[in-house]
Design an enzyme around this catalytic site. Structure first.
Site, mmCIF file in Angstrom:
data_model
loop_
_atom_site.group_PDB
_atom_site.id
_atom_site.type_symbol
_atom_site.label_atom_id
_atom_site.label_comp_id
_atom_site.label_asym_id
_atom_site.label_seq_id
_atom_site.Cartn_x
_atom_site.Cartn_y
_atom_site.Cartn_z
ATOM 1 N N PHE A 16 0.816 -1.214 0.000
ATOM 2 C CA PHE A 16 0.000 0.000 0.000
ATOM 3 C C PHE A 16 0.850 1.265 0.000
ATOM 4 O O PHE A 16 0.375 2.339 -0.384
ATOM 5 C CB PHE A 16 -0.964 -0.007 1.192
ATOM 6 C CG PHE A 16 -0.387 0.491 2.487
ATOM 7 C CD1 PHE A 16 -0.565 1.809 2.884
ATOM 8 C CD2 PHE A 16 0.332 -0.345 3.322
ATOM 9 C CE1 PHE A 16 -0.045 2.282 4.079
ATOM 10 C CE2 PHE A 16 0.856 0.109 4.520
ATOM 11 C CZ PHE A 16 0.666 1.429 4.904
ATOM 12 N N LYS A 17 2.113 1.143 0.391
ATOM 13 C CA LYS A 17 2.981 2.324 0.417
ATOM 14 C C LYS A 17 3.134 2.951 -0.968
ATOM 15 O O LYS A 17 3.413 4.142 -1.094
ATOM 16 C CB LYS A 17 4.352 1.956 0.978
ATOM 17 C CG LYS A 17 4.336 1.320 2.367
ATOM 18 C CD LYS A 17 3.853 2.266 3.435
ATOM 19 C CE LYS A 17 3.793 1.609 4.803
ATOM 20 N NZ LYS A 17 5.075 1.336 5.413
ATOM 21 N N ASP A 18 2.945 2.144 -2.027
ATOM 22 C CA ASP A 18 3.044 2.686 -3.385
ATOM 23 C C ASP A 18 1.996 3.754 -3.651
ATOM 24 O O ASP A 18 2.205 4.634 -4.498
ATOM 25 C CB ASP A 18 2.863 1.571 -4.430
ATOM 26 C CG ASP A 18 4.029 0.604 -4.473
ATOM 27 O OD1 ASP A 18 5.176 1.056 -4.324
ATOM 28 O OD2 ASP A 18 3.786 -0.602 -4.674
ATOM 29 N N MET A 68 3.736 6.805 -2.240
ATOM 30 C CA MET A 68 5.139 7.008 -2.587
ATOM 31 C C MET A 68 5.325 7.363 -4.059
ATOM 32 O O MET A 68 6.203 8.162 -4.409
ATOM 33 C CB MET A 68 5.948 5.772 -2.234
ATOM 34 C CG MET A 68 7.405 6.068 -2.003
ATOM 35 S SD MET A 68 7.696 7.059 -0.504
ATOM 36 C CE MET A 68 7.499 5.823 0.761
ATOM 37 N N THR A 111 7.930 0.395 3.209
ATOM 38 C CA THR A 111 8.223 1.790 2.876
ATOM 39 C C THR A 111 9.497 1.889 2.044
ATOM 40 O O THR A 111 9.568 2.656 1.085
ATOM 41 C CB THR A 111 8.378 2.637 4.154
ATOM 42 O OG1 THR A 111 7.109 2.725 4.806
ATOM 43 C CG2 THR A 111 8.849 4.042 3.825
#
Length: 479
Positions: free
Chosen positions: A119-121, A124, A152
């Site tokens: 989910f960090k994409d 980011m 991350t």
């Protein structure tokens, strides 16, 4: 829109300034001076938008120092079906974060369809494009120092790889991430990416990032920036998928905004659920925000008791949901700032205790009576719970979950309310945690073909002690 520090001793800043700066000079975290409010008319109009255009509408409420046409171009470049292409369970890639129906009133939201399957994409990729835009406009460069407990780091590196005027120095806990997570980061060969495995836990790495960021002279001289969720832009980007999830769960483009929904969020550093808190403060009809932890349950303990008791590295468990093996939730300061009525003096006092290794207790403070209005509830999950929930999801719903999302579903099932739709935010794809999937289901999780065999690639990483001076010297030698 101006941004203030949770500790109240830094001058208000514009968005692009805090984008590059990370922590405030007084050691606090930036938040908007006030949260923009969303009307019923806004909700009615926004549910018809593409994800990219929804992102523009929301982010433009927080960003007024990038021209509207440029901001729209940045979000449209970021949120495409080509970037977020690894959909599963019949999800529509054009929705970017499609829902998977488990049963009536219960969904997961796919947030891990981006390049690193986490989910960090979602935030980011936007951060990488914002950094490149602002640095180009200013003719500047930046050296990003970050810490990761699993996802991350790879998301940041994939977002920043090859970006001009950007170098990334990413700290990770040596040997504590899954083999897939390590391979994603350490196999990169881009000249602007540097991986450092710290002999300790994630919190040791995060403490180094904070220590370097709090050294104002070093930070200025070597142009140190942040991509961890201490960076406000990360949190702002995550607000968007709460709105998208709400719209999809309540009828899509032709649905109604008359209902409330609840979200369950696997939580380690509090950044993801902090975005949900802000979405609710803006006016999104969220009934409850359900916080799920693993065995490292410092946040669950707070919401049950009022005591915030960060653990030492020795007290932090290494678990099968490693991205939540965190005992100092850096984004929690943002919520406490709101909980105590945005009284920065109170936050300074509380975090003086935290930074001195002490706990604080708000259960007898006047603000504790206000906690229910923020609609948080919480729960915890163990390795045995994860295995059982992964099996449940596969057998009952025909859906394979990663370990962190399993923590979320376990706690979500404990907090479901009659007539209220529950959305569990997905953390990552199961392929990132093959060892535990094999243990739970005795099968191999499917991974995208282009990521097959990634663990066999040569890895590039330096192992170092958690020593601030040594990390600084490593950076200086390479900038």
């Amino acid at each position: 829109m101006r941004y203030i520090s949770t500790r109240g001793q830094a001058a208000p800043q514009a968005f692009c300034d805090i984008l590059l700066g990370g922590l405030a000079p007084d050691g606090g975290l930036y938040l908007p001076q006030s949260y923009p409010q969303v009307s019923r008319a806004d909700l009615d109009a926004w549910r018809k938008l593409s994800y990219a255009d929804l992102a523009y509408e929301i982010l433009s409420r927080f960003i007024d120092d990038i021209p509207a046409a440029d901001l729209r171009a940045i979000v449209r470049k970021t949120y495409t079906a080509e970037v977020y292409r690894f959909t599963r369970n019949g999800g529509d890639a054009a929705q970017i974060t499609p829902l998977t129906k488990l049963e009536d009133g219960l969904y997961t939201q796919e947030l891990s369809n981006g390049p690193t399957l986490a989910f960090k994409d979602m935030a980011m990729q936007l951060l990488g494009n914002l950094f490149e835009y602002v640095l180009d406009k200013r003719g500047e460069s930046i050296n990003i120092l970050g810490a990761t407990s699993g996802d991350t780091g790879s998301a940041a590196e994939y977002a920043m790889r090859g970006k001009h005027n950007v170098k990334v120095f990413m700290l990770s806990p040596d040997g504590k991430m899954s083999a897939f997570q390590r391979a994603q980061m350490y196999s990169l060969t881009d000249a602007n990416i540097f991986n450092i495995a710290v002999t300790g836990m994630f919190d040791d790495a995060q403490d180094i990032v904070k220590a370097v960021s709090n050294d104002a002279a070093f930070k200025k001289q070597y142009k140190i920036g942040a991509v961890n969720s201490i960076n406000w832009a990360r949190v702002a980007a995550q607000i968007v998928y709460y709105f998208q999830g709400y719209f999809l769960a309540t009828g899509g483009a032709n649905g109604s905004n008359d209902k409330q929904v609840s979200f369950t969020v696997p939580s380690g550093n509090f950044g993801n659920i902090c975005a949900g808190h802000i979405a609710r403060q803006m006016g999104l009809p969220i009934k409850q925000l359900v916080l799920a932890t693993n065995e490292n349950d410092v946040l669950d303990e707070f919401f049950r008791t009022g005591v915030y008791r960060p653990r030492t590295s020795a007290e932090t468990s290494v678990t099968s949901s490693p991205s939540m093996d965190i005992s100092k939730a850096s984004n929690f300061e943002r919520f406490v700032f709101d909980l105590v009525g945005r009284d920065a003096a109170v936050v300074r006092e509380l975090w003086a205790k935290v930074e001195g290794g002490e706990a604080f207790d708000l259960s007898q403070a006047p603000c504790w009576a206000d906690l229910p209005k923020f609609a948080f509830v919480s729960g915890r999950s163990t390795h045995a719970d994860r295995l059982a929930t992964i099996r449940l999801a596969q057998e009952k719903y025909g859906v394979m979950l990663d370990t962190h999302t399993a923590d979320g579903l376990k706690v979500a099932l404990e907090h479901r309310q009659a007539g209220v739709t529950m959305i569990v935010l997905e953390t990552a794809q199961p392929a990132k945690f093959e060892e535990t999937i094999r243990e739970a289901l005795n099968v191999e999780p499917v991974r995208p073909a282009e990521l097959a065999g990634i663990e066999k690639l040569p890895q590039h990483v330096v192992v170092m002690a958690p020593d601030v001076a040594a990390i600084k010297a490593f950076i200086v030698e390479r900038v």
